[in-house]
Design an enzyme around this catalytic site. Sequence first.
Site, PDB file in Angstrom:
ATOM      1  N   PHE A 176      40.832  36.769  34.176  1.00  0.00           N
ATOM      2  CA  PHE A 176      41.903  37.072  33.218  1.00  0.00           C
ATOM      3  C   PHE A 176      41.544  36.568  31.823  1.00  0.00           C
ATOM      4  CE2 PHE A 176      46.185  36.433  31.385  1.00  0.00           C
ATOM      5  CZ  PHE A 176      46.769  37.660  31.687  1.00  0.00           C
ATOM      6  N   HIS A 186      48.920  39.433  42.817  1.00  0.00           N
ATOM      7  CA  HIS A 186      48.198  38.754  41.729  1.00  0.00           C
ATOM      8  C   HIS A 186      46.879  39.474  41.418  1.00  0.00           C
ATOM      9  CE1 HIS A 186      47.348  35.231  39.247  1.00  0.00           C
ATOM     10  NE2 HIS A 186      46.127  35.227  39.739  1.00  0.00           N
ATOM     11  N   ARG A 202      27.394  42.511  47.087  1.00  0.00           N
ATOM     12  CA  ARG A 202      27.132  43.003  45.726  1.00  0.00           C
ATOM     13  C   ARG A 202      26.523  41.931  44.821  1.00  0.00           C
ATOM     14  NH1 ARG A 202      30.457  45.612  48.428  1.00  0.00           N
ATOM     15  NH2 ARG A 202      30.891  47.830  48.142  1.00  0.00           N
TER      16      ARG A 202
END
Length: 170
Positions: A60, A91, A130
């Site tokens: 964020f 969230h 990944r």
Amino acid sequence: MSSGTGTRGGLRAEGLRFGLVVSRFNSFITDRLLESALDTLRAAGAADAALEIVHVPGSFEIPLAAKELARTGRVNAIVCIGCVLRGETTHYDYVCTESARGIMLAQMDTGVPMVFCVLTCDTLEQAIDRAGLKGGNKGAEAALAAIEVADWSRKLAAIQAGRGKSRRRR
Ligand code: INI
């Protein structure tokens, strides 16, 4: 087949400067993404002194840090690195959405290209895949994208500067 002229970014990083904004949340994953991005930039010719890393608490917080770093004028492109894992609440959706939107806004506001290396995964296993195992490493992919966009951005800026000069001469 295509015809006409084009501007294409190269994949060499000599003379280019890069910012890397990295989230500490899920650092087990983001550290691996960062290492792979740094290895790729160095292998492409970026000097250590041309790599500037900013650490932030979570994904964020990436957009504002990337915007402030872009505003310093010290980097040609920024790699934004994070890892958001789905939990039991909503969230996850807010963090993913605002991180992606904020990074896009930051690059459009500043004109400094930013590449999105924020993994958004349902499970830790997907993230691990990944960040170095089955799915390769998204940090390396993001670094290559950053080199390409930094290079064409610099080329297009030079064209614009040239046009400005010829307009002033008239
Ligand atoms: N930040 C992440 O980067 N990944 C996550 O998975 C995550 N989860 O799950 O909560 C996360 N939250 C923190 C968020 O990015 C902010 O740092 C926090 O809300 C303070 O603004």
